[in-house]
Design a protein around this motif. Sequence first.
Motif, PDB file in Angstrom:
ATOM      1  N   LEU A   1       0.823  -1.214   0.000  1.00 41.08           N
ATOM      2  CA  LEU A   1       0.000   0.000   0.000  1.00 41.08           C
ATOM      3  C   LEU A   1       0.855   1.262   0.000  1.00 41.08           C
ATOM      4  O   LEU A   1       0.506   2.259  -0.642  1.00 41.08           O
ATOM      5  CB  LEU A   1      -0.956  -0.006   1.193  1.00 41.08           C
ATOM      6  CG  LEU A   1      -2.147  -0.946   1.033  1.00 41.08           C
ATOM      7  CD1 LEU A   1      -2.911  -1.096   2.336  1.00 41.08           C
ATOM      8  CD2 LEU A   1      -3.070  -0.468  -0.068  1.00 41.08           C
ATOM      9  N   ILE A   2       1.976   1.218   0.686  1.00 40.86           N
ATOM     10  CA  ILE A   2       2.861   2.387   0.721  1.00 40.86           C
ATOM     11  C   ILE A   2       3.526   2.605  -0.636  1.00 40.86           C
ATOM     12  O   ILE A   2       3.686   3.747  -1.076  1.00 40.86           O
ATOM     13  CB  ILE A   2       3.918   2.234   1.832  1.00 40.86           C
ATOM     14  CG1 ILE A   2       3.241   2.347   3.200  1.00 40.86           C
ATOM     15  CG2 ILE A   2       5.020   3.271   1.686  1.00 40.86           C
ATOM     16  CD1 ILE A   2       4.157   2.032   4.364  1.00 40.86           C
ATOM     17  N   LEU A   3       3.893   1.534  -1.316  1.00 44.27           N
ATOM     18  CA  LEU A   3       4.609   1.666  -2.592  1.00 44.27           C
ATOM     19  C   LEU A   3       3.698   1.941  -3.790  1.00 44.27           C
ATOM     20  O   LEU A   3       4.193   2.161  -4.895  1.00 44.27           O
ATOM     21  CB  LEU A   3       5.468   0.426  -2.846  1.00 44.27           C
ATOM     22  CG  LEU A   3       6.656   0.255  -1.896  1.00 44.27           C
ATOM     23  CD1 LEU A   3       7.409  -1.031  -2.191  1.00 44.27           C
ATOM     24  CD2 LEU A   3       7.588   1.464  -1.944  1.00 44.27           C
TER      25      LEU A   3
ATOM     26  N   PRO B   1      -1.871   7.340  -2.872  1.00 51.56           N
ATOM     27  CA  PRO B   1      -2.231   6.917  -1.517  1.00 51.56           C
ATOM     28  C   PRO B   1      -3.539   6.128  -1.526  1.00 51.56           C
ATOM     29  O   PRO B   1      -4.423   6.374  -2.352  1.00 51.56           O
ATOM     30  CB  PRO B   1      -2.414   8.221  -0.759  1.00 51.56           C
ATOM     31  CG  PRO B   1      -1.763   9.268  -1.584  1.00 51.56           C
ATOM     32  CD  PRO B   1      -1.803   8.784  -2.996  1.00 51.56           C
ATOM     33  N   SER B   2      -3.666   5.203  -0.590  1.00 51.60           N
ATOM     34  CA  SER B   2      -4.890   4.413  -0.486  1.00 51.60           C
ATOM     35  C   SER B   2      -6.047   5.282   0.009  1.00 51.60           C
ATOM     36  O   SER B   2      -5.844   6.355   0.581  1.00 51.60           O
ATOM     37  CB  SER B   2      -4.681   3.250   0.485  1.00 51.60           C
ATOM     38  OG  SER B   2      -4.536   3.746   1.807  1.00 51.60           O
ATOM     39  N   GLU B   3      -7.238   4.799  -0.222  1.00 53.22           N
ATOM     40  CA  GLU B   3      -8.428   5.484   0.276  1.00 53.22           C
ATOM     41  C   GLU B   3      -8.382   5.567   1.802  1.00 53.22           C
ATOM     42  O   GLU B   3      -8.743   6.575   2.396  1.00 53.22           O
ATOM     43  CB  GLU B   3      -9.673   4.714  -0.182  1.00 53.22           C
ATOM     44  CG  GLU B   3     -10.968   5.418   0.102  1.00 53.22           C
ATOM     45  CD  GLU B   3     -12.167   4.641  -0.434  1.00 53.22           C
ATOM     46  OE1 GLU B   3     -13.290   5.073  -0.120  1.00 53.22           O
ATOM     47  OE2 GLU B   3     -11.996   3.630  -1.133  1.00 53.22           O
ATOM     48  N   GLY B   4      -7.900   4.505   2.439  1.00 56.04           N
ATOM     49  CA  GLY B   4      -7.785   4.484   3.899  1.00 56.04           C
ATOM     50  C   GLY B   4      -6.853   5.561   4.419  1.00 56.04           C
ATOM     51  O   GLY B   4      -7.099   6.167   5.462  1.00 56.04           O
ATOM     52  N   PHE B   5      -5.766   5.821   3.687  1.00 49.79           N
ATOM     53  CA  PHE B   5      -4.829   6.886   4.055  1.00 49.79           C
ATOM     54  C   PHE B   5      -5.570   8.218   4.141  1.00 49.79           C
ATOM     55  O   PHE B   5      -5.480   8.930   5.145  1.00 49.79           O
ATOM     56  CB  PHE B   5      -3.694   6.950   3.024  1.00 49.79           C
ATOM     57  CG  PHE B   5      -2.710   8.072   3.255  1.00 49.79           C
ATOM     58  CD1 PHE B   5      -1.675   7.914   4.155  1.00 49.79           C
ATOM     59  CD2 PHE B   5      -2.819   9.259   2.549  1.00 49.79           C
ATOM     60  CE1 PHE B   5      -0.747   8.941   4.360  1.00 49.79           C
ATOM     61  CE2 PHE B   5      -1.907  10.287   2.745  1.00 49.79           C
ATOM     62  CZ  PHE B   5      -0.872  10.131   3.651  1.00 49.79           C
ATOM     63  N   HIS B   6      -6.314   8.538   3.086  1.00 47.33           N
ATOM     64  CA  HIS B   6      -7.062   9.797   3.069  1.00 47.33           C
ATOM     65  C   HIS B   6      -8.119   9.836   4.166  1.00 47.33           C
ATOM     66  O   HIS B   6      -8.298  10.858   4.830  1.00 47.33           O
ATOM     67  CB  HIS B   6      -7.722  10.017   1.702  1.00 47.33           C
ATOM     68  CG  HIS B   6      -6.742  10.271   0.606  1.00 47.33           C
ATOM     69  ND1 HIS B   6      -5.930  11.374   0.562  1.00 47.33           N
ATOM     70  CD2 HIS B   6      -6.428   9.535  -0.489  1.00 47.33           C
ATOM     71  CE1 HIS B   6      -5.174  11.325  -0.519  1.00 47.33           C
ATOM     72  NE2 HIS B   6      -5.448  10.218  -1.170  1.00 47.33           N
ATOM     73  N   MET B   7      -8.812   8.730   4.363  1.00 46.39           N
ATOM     74  CA  MET B   7      -9.863   8.680   5.383  1.00 46.39           C
ATOM     75  C   MET B   7      -9.294   8.909   6.783  1.00 46.39           C
ATOM     76  O   MET B   7      -9.896   9.629   7.586  1.00 46.39           O
ATOM     77  CB  MET B   7     -10.590   7.342   5.333  1.00 46.39           C
ATOM     78  CG  MET B   7     -11.456   7.171   4.125  1.00 46.39           C
ATOM     79  SD  MET B   7     -12.197   5.521   4.150  1.00 46.39           S
ATOM     80  CE  MET B   7     -13.307   5.635   2.780  1.00 46.39           C
ATOM     81  N   LEU B   8      -8.162   8.309   7.076  1.00 50.47           N
ATOM     82  CA  LEU B   8      -7.551   8.496   8.400  1.00 50.47           C
ATOM     83  C   LEU B   8      -7.071   9.935   8.582  1.00 50.47           C
ATOM     84  O   LEU B   8      -7.248  10.519   9.662  1.00 50.47           O
ATOM     85  CB  LEU B   8      -6.417   7.501   8.615  1.00 50.47           C
ATOM     86  CG  LEU B   8      -6.867   6.065   8.855  1.00 50.47           C
ATOM     87  CD1 LEU B   8      -5.694   5.099   8.742  1.00 50.47           C
ATOM     88  CD2 LEU B   8      -7.550   5.920  10.212  1.00 50.47           C
ATOM     89  N   LEU B   9      -6.504  10.531   7.543  1.00 50.17           N
ATOM     90  CA  LEU B   9      -6.074  11.923   7.643  1.00 50.17           C
ATOM     91  C   LEU B   9      -7.265  12.845   7.879  1.00 50.17           C
ATOM     92  O   LEU B   9      -7.199  13.753   8.716  1.00 50.17           O
ATOM     93  CB  LEU B   9      -5.331  12.362   6.383  1.00 50.17           C
ATOM     94  CG  LEU B   9      -3.953  11.747   6.134  1.00 50.17           C
ATOM     95  CD1 LEU B   9      -3.314  12.405   4.911  1.00 50.17           C
ATOM     96  CD2 LEU B   9      -3.049  11.869   7.332  1.00 50.17           C
TER      97      LEU B   9
END
Length: 162
Positions: A101-103, A107-115
Amino acid sequence: MSTSAADRALQMIEQCVDPKSLRQIAVNARRQGMSDVARAADLRLYEILPSEKPGTLEHDVWRSIHALEGTLSSERGKTTRLGRTRPKIARVGECETVKDLILRKEPSEGFHMLLERQMAELTFEAVALRHPDRFDREVLDAAEQRLQEAGIILSEPSGLAR
């Protein structure tokens, strides 16, 4: 809820290890307009839900998953599970899932949601940076870059700020 009641609730949350109690505290706090108490109860819940040993990569990954699923379930009013992440972990494990997911280019949808929910410390990028011994330099550099591009200041591997 008065300030002293909120302080008592926060102290109780710190010591609580019962998921049912923490969920009820969060519900009651939301009903009474005490969003700080509700958030503290939620975050404590996400800390105790993983069955993996605290301090491990696996625990941090599952804490992130529980946080995102719990937040989405609460917002949507129905149980929400990460339908791609959980099966991927079952196939390749936590470390490989985080790495993949990092590579990714985006960015993943989860990344945006957590931010969006002020939980940058629970992104897989932040998790990887807390466990540098488990990842290659390429993964750590990509994680750091993604967080910086999102406006997250890296004070040290475990400390994130906006």
